[in-house]
Design a protein around this motif. Structure first.
Motif, PDB file in Angstrom:
ATOM      1  N   ASP A   9       5.156  -0.393 -23.642  1.00  0.00           N
ATOM      2  CA  ASP A   9       6.520   0.333 -23.749  1.00  0.00           C
ATOM      3  C   ASP A   9       7.244   0.458 -22.235  1.00  0.00           C
ATOM      4  O   ASP A   9       6.774   1.393 -21.739  1.00  0.00           O
ATOM      5  N   VAL A  10       8.182  -0.509 -21.999  1.00  0.00           N
ATOM      6  CA  VAL A  10       8.778  -0.456 -20.670  1.00  0.00           C
ATOM      7  C   VAL A  10      10.220  -0.304 -20.887  1.00  0.00           C
ATOM      8  O   VAL A  10      10.838  -0.688 -21.979  1.00  0.00           O
ATOM      9  N   PRO A  11      10.955   0.198 -19.780  1.00  0.00           N
ATOM     10  CA  PRO A  11      12.294   0.406 -20.124  1.00  0.00           C
ATOM     11  C   PRO A  11      12.984  -1.235 -20.055  1.00  0.00           C
ATOM     12  O   PRO A  11      12.284  -2.213 -19.618  1.00  0.00           O
ATOM     13  N   ASN A  12      14.301  -1.293 -20.674  1.00  0.00           N
ATOM     14  CA  ASN A  12      14.674  -2.624 -20.983  1.00  0.00           C
ATOM     15  C   ASN A  12      15.122  -3.536 -19.840  1.00  0.00           C
ATOM     16  O   ASN A  12      15.035  -4.530 -19.758  1.00  0.00           O
ATOM     17  N   ASP A  13      15.408  -2.661 -18.571  1.00  0.00           N
ATOM     18  CA  ASP A  13      15.663  -3.444 -17.482  1.00  0.00           C
ATOM     19  C   ASP A  13      14.415  -4.165 -16.839  1.00  0.00           C
ATOM     20  O   ASP A  13      14.642  -5.104 -16.064  1.00  0.00           O
ATOM     21  N   LYS A  14      13.190  -3.595 -17.165  1.00  0.00           N
ATOM     22  CA  LYS A  14      11.942  -4.212 -16.881  1.00  0.00           C
ATOM     23  C   LYS A  14      11.595  -5.606 -17.819  1.00  0.00           C
ATOM     24  O   LYS A  14      10.733  -6.264 -17.385  1.00  0.00           O
ATOM     25  N   VAL A  15      12.323  -5.693 -18.887  1.00  0.00           N
ATOM     26  CA  VAL A  15      11.937  -6.857 -19.696  1.00  0.00           C
ATOM     27  C   VAL A  15      12.732  -7.981 -19.357  1.00  0.00           C
ATOM     28  O   VAL A  15      13.832  -8.393 -19.892  1.00  0.00           O
ATOM     29  N   THR A  16      12.077  -8.871 -18.199  1.00  0.00           N
ATOM     30  CA  THR A  16      12.836  -9.910 -18.047  1.00  0.00           C
ATOM     31  C   THR A  16      12.032 -11.190 -18.467  1.00  0.00           C
ATOM     32  O   THR A  16      10.971 -10.898 -18.959  1.00  0.00           O
ATOM     33  N   PRO A  17      12.512 -12.426 -18.592  1.00  0.00           N
ATOM     34  CA  PRO A  17      11.570 -13.731 -18.751  1.00  0.00           C
ATOM     35  C   PRO A  17      10.440 -13.752 -18.195  1.00  0.00           C
ATOM     36  O   PRO A  17       9.476 -13.987 -18.819  1.00  0.00           O
ATOM     37  N   GLU A  18      10.476 -13.287 -16.919  1.00  0.00           N
ATOM     38  CA  GLU A  18       8.919 -13.465 -16.081  1.00  0.00           C
ATOM     39  C   GLU A  18       8.066 -12.415 -16.591  1.00  0.00           C
ATOM     40  O   GLU A  18       6.983 -12.737 -16.772  1.00  0.00           O
ATOM     41  N   PHE A  19       8.749 -11.402 -16.933  1.00  0.00           N
ATOM     42  CA  PHE A  19       7.763 -10.139 -17.497  1.00  0.00           C
ATOM     43  C   PHE A  19       7.176 -10.463 -18.764  1.00  0.00           C
ATOM     44  O   PHE A  19       5.793 -10.501 -19.132  1.00  0.00           O
ATOM     45  N   VAL A  20       8.085 -11.217 -19.597  1.00  0.00           N
ATOM     46  CA  VAL A  20       7.645 -11.421 -21.109  1.00  0.00           C
ATOM     47  C   VAL A  20       6.458 -12.598 -21.059  1.00  0.00           C
ATOM     48  O   VAL A  20       5.728 -12.595 -21.934  1.00  0.00           O
ATOM     49  N   ARG A  21       6.642 -13.753 -20.217  1.00  0.00           N
ATOM     50  CA  ARG A  21       5.925 -14.695 -19.944  1.00  0.00           C
ATOM     51  C   ARG A  21       4.406 -14.038 -19.546  1.00  0.00           C
ATOM     52  O   ARG A  21       3.429 -14.701 -19.952  1.00  0.00           O
ATOM     53  N   ASP A  22       4.530 -13.395 -18.599  1.00  0.00           N
ATOM     54  CA  ASP A  22       3.101 -12.800 -18.112  1.00  0.00           C
ATOM     55  C   ASP A  22       2.500 -11.939 -19.195  1.00  0.00           C
ATOM     56  O   ASP A  22       1.323 -11.817 -19.466  1.00  0.00           O
ATOM     57  N   GLU A  23       3.165 -11.248 -20.084  1.00  0.00           N
ATOM     58  CA  GLU A  23       2.776 -10.539 -21.403  1.00  0.00           C
ATOM     59  C   GLU A  23       2.199 -11.529 -22.149  1.00  0.00           C
ATOM     60  O   GLU A  23       1.078 -11.142 -22.957  1.00  0.00           O
ATOM     61  N   LEU A  24       2.873 -12.385 -22.105  1.00  0.00           N
ATOM     62  CA  LEU A  24       2.395 -13.803 -23.338  1.00  0.00           C
ATOM     63  C   LEU A  24       0.992 -13.959 -22.839  1.00  0.00           C
ATOM     64  O   LEU A  24       0.322 -14.282 -23.740  1.00  0.00           O
ATOM     65  N   LEU A  25       0.782 -14.180 -21.503  1.00  0.00           N
ATOM     66  CA  LEU A  25      -0.629 -14.560 -20.977  1.00  0.00           C
ATOM     67  C   LEU A  25      -1.464 -13.491 -21.185  1.00  0.00           C
ATOM     68  O   LEU A  25      -2.649 -13.685 -21.813  1.00  0.00           O
ATOM     69  N   ARG A  26      -1.267 -12.246 -21.120  1.00  0.00           N
ATOM     70  CA  ARG A  26      -2.131 -11.249 -21.550  1.00  0.00           C
ATOM     71  C   ARG A  26      -2.235 -10.885 -22.888  1.00  0.00           C
ATOM     72  O   ARG A  26      -3.455 -10.823 -23.547  1.00  0.00           O
TER      73      ARG A  26
END
Length: 125
Positions: A9-26
């Motif tokens: 649960d992070v603020p919308n401005d933290k939800v970047t393509p790079e963040f989502v890609r890294d979360e996909l790995l996790r």
């Protein structure tokens, strides 16, 4: 039982393509850890991280998506292929694990704003 992935649960401005890609790995690490436990195949965290990264990167490349400069569309394409591969490997008995992880990732992808694409145009007067 291993801990199941939950989208952060992070603020919308933290939800970047790079963040989502890294979360996909996790997320994929979590799913694979669950599958390894179900199959009683021990694996170290480091081995799992390396295997997942190599696999996800190769899926992105095979889908024509950039892993290093991800986009929303590329992430969706990669996720779809990863899901399809997992369903083929694990079969319908593990569909719940796959669906849970996919649903958690979609919570992030749905919040992802696509970066604007600027196209140079010429205008005849």
């Amino acid at each position: 039982m291993t801990q199941t992935y939950k989208a952060p649960d992070v603020p919308n401005d933290k939800v970047t393509p790079e963040f989502v890609r890294d979360e996909l790995l996790r997320c994929f690490e979590s799913a694979n850890k669950e599958f390894m436990a179900i199959l009683n195949q021990p694996v170290t965290d480091e081995q799992l991280k390396q295997q997942v990264r190599q696999f996800v990167e190769s899926v992105f490349v095979n889908c024509g998506a950039s892993f290093t400069e991800p986009t929303k569309d590329g992430i969706l394409t990669g996720m779809g292929q990863c899901r399809s591969n997992a369903e083929k490997m694990m079969g319908p008995r593990r569909a719940g694990v796959i669906q849970h992880h996919y649903d958690e990732m979609m919570k992030l992808v749905d919040r992802l704003q696509e970066r604007p694409v600027y196209v140079a145009t010429s205008r005849l007067v």
